[in-house]
Design a protein around this motif. Structure first.
Motif, PDB file in Angstrom:
ATOM      1  N   MET A 135       0.818  -1.196   0.000  1.00 19.58           N
ATOM      2  CA  MET A 135       0.000   0.000   0.000  1.00 19.58           C
ATOM      3  C   MET A 135       0.863   1.261   0.000  1.00 19.58           C
ATOM      4  O   MET A 135       0.650   2.155  -0.784  1.00 19.58           O
ATOM      5  CB  MET A 135      -0.935  -0.032   1.220  1.00 19.58           C
ATOM      6  CG  MET A 135      -1.647   1.254   1.496  1.00 19.58           C
ATOM      7  SD  MET A 135      -3.068   1.435   0.452  1.00 19.58           S
ATOM      8  CE  MET A 135      -3.771   2.893   1.096  1.00 19.58           C
ATOM      9  N   SER A 136       1.873   1.312   0.912  1.00 14.19           N
ATOM     10  CA  SER A 136       2.675   2.533   1.014  1.00 14.19           C
ATOM     11  C   SER A 136       3.454   2.811  -0.264  1.00 14.19           C
ATOM     12  O   SER A 136       3.640   3.959  -0.637  1.00 14.19           O
ATOM     13  CB  SER A 136       3.613   2.467   2.212  1.00 14.19           C
ATOM     14  OG  SER A 136       4.547   1.432   2.059  1.00 14.19           O
ATOM     15  N   GLN A 137       3.913   1.756  -0.933  1.00 13.89           N
ATOM     16  CA  GLN A 137       4.658   1.953  -2.173  1.00 13.89           C
ATOM     17  C   GLN A 137       3.782   2.568  -3.261  1.00 13.89           C
ATOM     18  O   GLN A 137       4.252   3.365  -4.056  1.00 13.89           O
ATOM     19  CB  GLN A 137       5.261   0.634  -2.666  1.00 13.89           C
ATOM     20  CG  GLN A 137       6.498   0.228  -1.891  1.00 13.89           C
ATOM     21  CD  GLN A 137       7.646   1.209  -2.049  1.00 13.89           C
ATOM     22  OE1 GLN A 137       7.549   2.384  -1.727  1.00 13.89           O
ATOM     23  NE2 GLN A 137       8.756   0.727  -2.538  1.00 13.89           N
ATOM     24  N   SER A 138       2.500   2.191  -3.306  1.00  8.78           N
ATOM     25  CA  SER A 138       1.631   2.748  -4.331  1.00  8.78           C
ATOM     26  C   SER A 138       1.322   4.219  -4.064  1.00  8.78           C
ATOM     27  O   SER A 138       1.016   4.964  -4.991  1.00  8.78           O
ATOM     28  CB  SER A 138       0.337   1.938  -4.435  1.00  8.78           C
ATOM     29  OG  SER A 138      -0.391   2.002  -3.231  1.00  8.78           O
ATOM     30  N   CYS A 139       1.419   4.647  -2.812  1.00  8.76           N
ATOM     31  CA  CYS A 139       1.172   6.048  -2.460  1.00  8.76           C
ATOM     32  C   CYS A 139       2.390   6.926  -2.697  1.00  8.76           C
ATOM     33  O   CYS A 139       2.255   8.131  -2.894  1.00  8.76           O
ATOM     34  CB  CYS A 139       0.761   6.149  -0.993  1.00  8.76           C
ATOM     35  SG  CYS A 139      -0.780   5.329  -0.604  1.00  8.76           S
ATOM     36  N   PHE A 140       3.559   6.330  -2.667  1.00  9.99           N
ATOM     37  CA  PHE A 140       4.807   7.090  -2.768  1.00  9.99           C
ATOM     38  C   PHE A 140       4.842   8.027  -3.980  1.00  9.99           C
ATOM     39  O   PHE A 140       5.094   9.226  -3.821  1.00  9.99           O
ATOM     40  CB  PHE A 140       5.995   6.123  -2.778  1.00  9.99           C
ATOM     41  CG  PHE A 140       7.323   6.810  -2.707  1.00  9.99           C
ATOM     42  CD1 PHE A 140       7.797   7.317  -1.521  1.00  9.99           C
ATOM     43  CD2 PHE A 140       8.098   6.943  -3.848  1.00  9.99           C
ATOM     44  CE1 PHE A 140       9.025   7.955  -1.451  1.00  9.99           C
ATOM     45  CE2 PHE A 140       9.321   7.583  -3.799  1.00  9.99           C
ATOM     46  CZ  PHE A 140       9.791   8.092  -2.600  1.00  9.99           C
ATOM     47  N   PRO A 141       4.579   7.525  -5.210  1.00 10.63           N
ATOM     48  CA  PRO A 141       4.635   8.450  -6.351  1.00 10.63           C
ATOM     49  C   PRO A 141       3.556   9.535  -6.307  1.00 10.63           C
ATOM     50  O   PRO A 141       3.772  10.652  -6.794  1.00 10.63           O
ATOM     51  CB  PRO A 141       4.463   7.547  -7.574  1.00 10.63           C
ATOM     52  CG  PRO A 141       4.009   6.236  -7.073  1.00 10.63           C
ATOM     53  CD  PRO A 141       4.336   6.163  -5.626  1.00 10.63           C
ATOM     54  N   ILE A 142       2.442   9.218  -5.686  1.00 14.15           N
ATOM     55  CA  ILE A 142       1.378  10.221  -5.563  1.00 14.15           C
ATOM     56  C   ILE A 142       1.846  11.352  -4.654  1.00 14.15           C
ATOM     57  O   ILE A 142       1.701  12.530  -4.990  1.00 14.15           O
ATOM     58  CB  ILE A 142       0.082   9.575  -5.030  1.00 14.15           C
ATOM     59  CG1 ILE A 142      -0.454   8.574  -6.050  1.00 14.15           C
ATOM     60  CG2 ILE A 142      -0.962  10.639  -4.694  1.00 14.15           C
ATOM     61  CD1 ILE A 142      -1.558   7.675  -5.531  1.00 14.15           C
ATOM     62  N   GLY A 175       2.989  12.206   4.419  1.00 12.86           N
ATOM     63  CA  GLY A 175       2.905  10.897   3.778  1.00 12.86           C
ATOM     64  C   GLY A 175       4.274  10.324   3.453  1.00 12.86           C
ATOM     65  O   GLY A 175       4.543   9.147   3.722  1.00 12.86           O
ATOM     66  N   LEU A 176       5.145  11.129   2.892  1.00 12.83           N
ATOM     67  CA  LEU A 176       6.491  10.658   2.552  1.00 12.83           C
ATOM     68  C   LEU A 176       7.293  10.307   3.810  1.00 12.83           C
ATOM     69  O   LEU A 176       8.019   9.306   3.829  1.00 12.83           O
ATOM     70  CB  LEU A 176       7.228  11.700   1.713  1.00 12.83           C
ATOM     71  CG  LEU A 176       6.692  11.890   0.289  1.00 12.83           C
ATOM     72  CD1 LEU A 176       7.335  13.114  -0.371  1.00 12.83           C
ATOM     73  CD2 LEU A 176       6.926  10.634  -0.543  1.00 12.83           C
ATOM     74  N   CYS A 177       7.142  11.113   4.853  1.00 14.47           N
ATOM     75  CA  CYS A 177       7.830  10.801   6.118  1.00 14.47           C
ATOM     76  C   CYS A 177       7.311   9.489   6.698  1.00 14.47           C
ATOM     77  O   CYS A 177       8.100   8.648   7.137  1.00 14.47           O
ATOM     78  CB  CYS A 177       7.631  11.924   7.127  1.00 14.47           C
ATOM     79  SG  CYS A 177       8.612  13.396   6.818  1.00 14.47           S
ATOM     80  N   ASN A 178       6.003   9.315   6.677  1.00 13.47           N
ATOM     81  CA  ASN A 178       5.428   8.093   7.232  1.00 13.47           C
ATOM     82  C   ASN A 178       5.816   6.858   6.425  1.00 13.47           C
ATOM     83  O   ASN A 178       6.073   5.800   7.004  1.00 13.47           O
ATOM     84  CB  ASN A 178       3.914   8.217   7.361  1.00 13.47           C
ATOM     85  CG  ASN A 178       3.513   9.083   8.527  1.00 13.47           C
ATOM     86  OD1 ASN A 178       4.187   9.128   9.548  1.00 13.47           O
ATOM     87  ND2 ASN A 178       2.410   9.791   8.386  1.00 13.47           N
ATOM     88  N   ILE A 179       5.868   6.983   5.116  1.00 14.24           N
ATOM     89  CA  ILE A 179       6.309   5.853   4.288  1.00 14.24           C
ATOM     90  C   ILE A 179       7.744   5.483   4.648  1.00 14.24           C
ATOM     91  O   ILE A 179       8.076   4.306   4.807  1.00 14.24           O
ATOM     92  CB  ILE A 179       6.173   6.176   2.786  1.00 14.24           C
ATOM     93  CG1 ILE A 179       4.698   6.180   2.388  1.00 14.24           C
ATOM     94  CG2 ILE A 179       6.947   5.170   1.935  1.00 14.24           C
ATOM     95  CD1 ILE A 179       4.430   6.693   0.979  1.00 14.24           C
ATOM     96  N   ALA A 180       8.597   6.489   4.786  1.00 15.19           N
ATOM     97  CA  ALA A 180       9.995   6.223   5.164  1.00 15.19           C
ATOM     98  C   ALA A 180      10.058   5.525   6.518  1.00 15.19           C
ATOM     99  O   ALA A 180      10.816   4.566   6.695  1.00 15.19           O
ATOM    100  CB  ALA A 180      10.793   7.523   5.174  1.00 15.19           C
ATOM    101  N   LEU A 181       9.249   5.980   7.478  1.00 14.50           N
ATOM    102  CA  LEU A 181       9.255   5.361   8.803  1.00 14.50           C
ATOM    103  C   LEU A 181       8.737   3.927   8.748  1.00 14.50           C
ATOM    104  O   LEU A 181       9.296   3.036   9.396  1.00 14.50           O
ATOM    105  CB  LEU A 181       8.425   6.196   9.786  1.00 14.50           C
ATOM    106  CG  LEU A 181       9.044   7.528  10.192  1.00 14.50           C
ATOM    107  CD1 LEU A 181       8.039   8.385  10.941  1.00 14.50           C
ATOM    108  CD2 LEU A 181      10.295   7.302  11.029  1.00 14.50           C
ATOM    109  N   ILE A 182       7.693   3.696   7.974  1.00 12.06           N
ATOM    110  CA  ILE A 182       7.144   2.339   7.825  1.00 12.06           C
ATOM    111  C   ILE A 182       8.187   1.408   7.236  1.00 12.06           C
ATOM    112  O   ILE A 182       8.297   0.248   7.634  1.00 12.06           O
ATOM    113  CB  ILE A 182       5.863   2.365   6.961  1.00 12.06           C
ATOM    114  CG1 ILE A 182       4.712   3.019   7.732  1.00 12.06           C
ATOM    115  CG2 ILE A 182       5.473   0.963   6.494  1.00 12.06           C
ATOM    116  CD1 ILE A 182       3.514   3.379   6.874  1.00 12.06           C
TER     117      ILE A 182
END
Length: 107
Positions: free
Chosen positions: A1-8, A25-32
């Motif tokens: 899920m997080s990878q699909s949000c990254f480019p957005i 969002g980008l910070c949270n993806i990195a933390l995840i």
């Protein structure tokens, strides 16, 4: 899920460098993904975007706390809590946790 949000989130940030949701969002993806260094770099790069935006203070407080910047988190939470009349239990507990981390056990 997080990878699909990254480019957005990247596109959102490219279109508007003040987009708080994209920064969060980008910070949270990195933390995840366990990449605290990337989250830290993003926070440091964009934290000045939070200063003049009261809608971003809660997000900034949470990110600062997650990244280990307890003093910054305290300041962000205090700014945020000063603008609302009925803070949520989550916000109060998060603020209390930051205060405890800083040694304010009697407050």
């Amino acid at each position: 899920m997080s990878q699909s949000c990254f480019p957005i989130y990247q596109r959102m940030l490219k279109n508007d460098s003040t987009n708080i949701e994209a920064i969060e969002g980008l910070c949270n993806i990195a933390l995840i993904k366990g990449n605290k260094k990337e989250a830290d770099n993003l926070y440091k790069q964009y934290r000045n975007k939070f200063i003049s935006n009261p809608n971003a203070w809660q997000i900034a407080a949470s990110l600062a706390s997650e990244l280990g910047y307890a003093n910054e988190a305290k300041a962000w939470y205090e700014q945020y809590l000063s603008t609302i009349t009925e803070p949520s239990a989550v916000d109060l507990l998060s603020y209390a946790s930051v205060l405890e981390d800083l040694g304010y056990t009697d407050k």
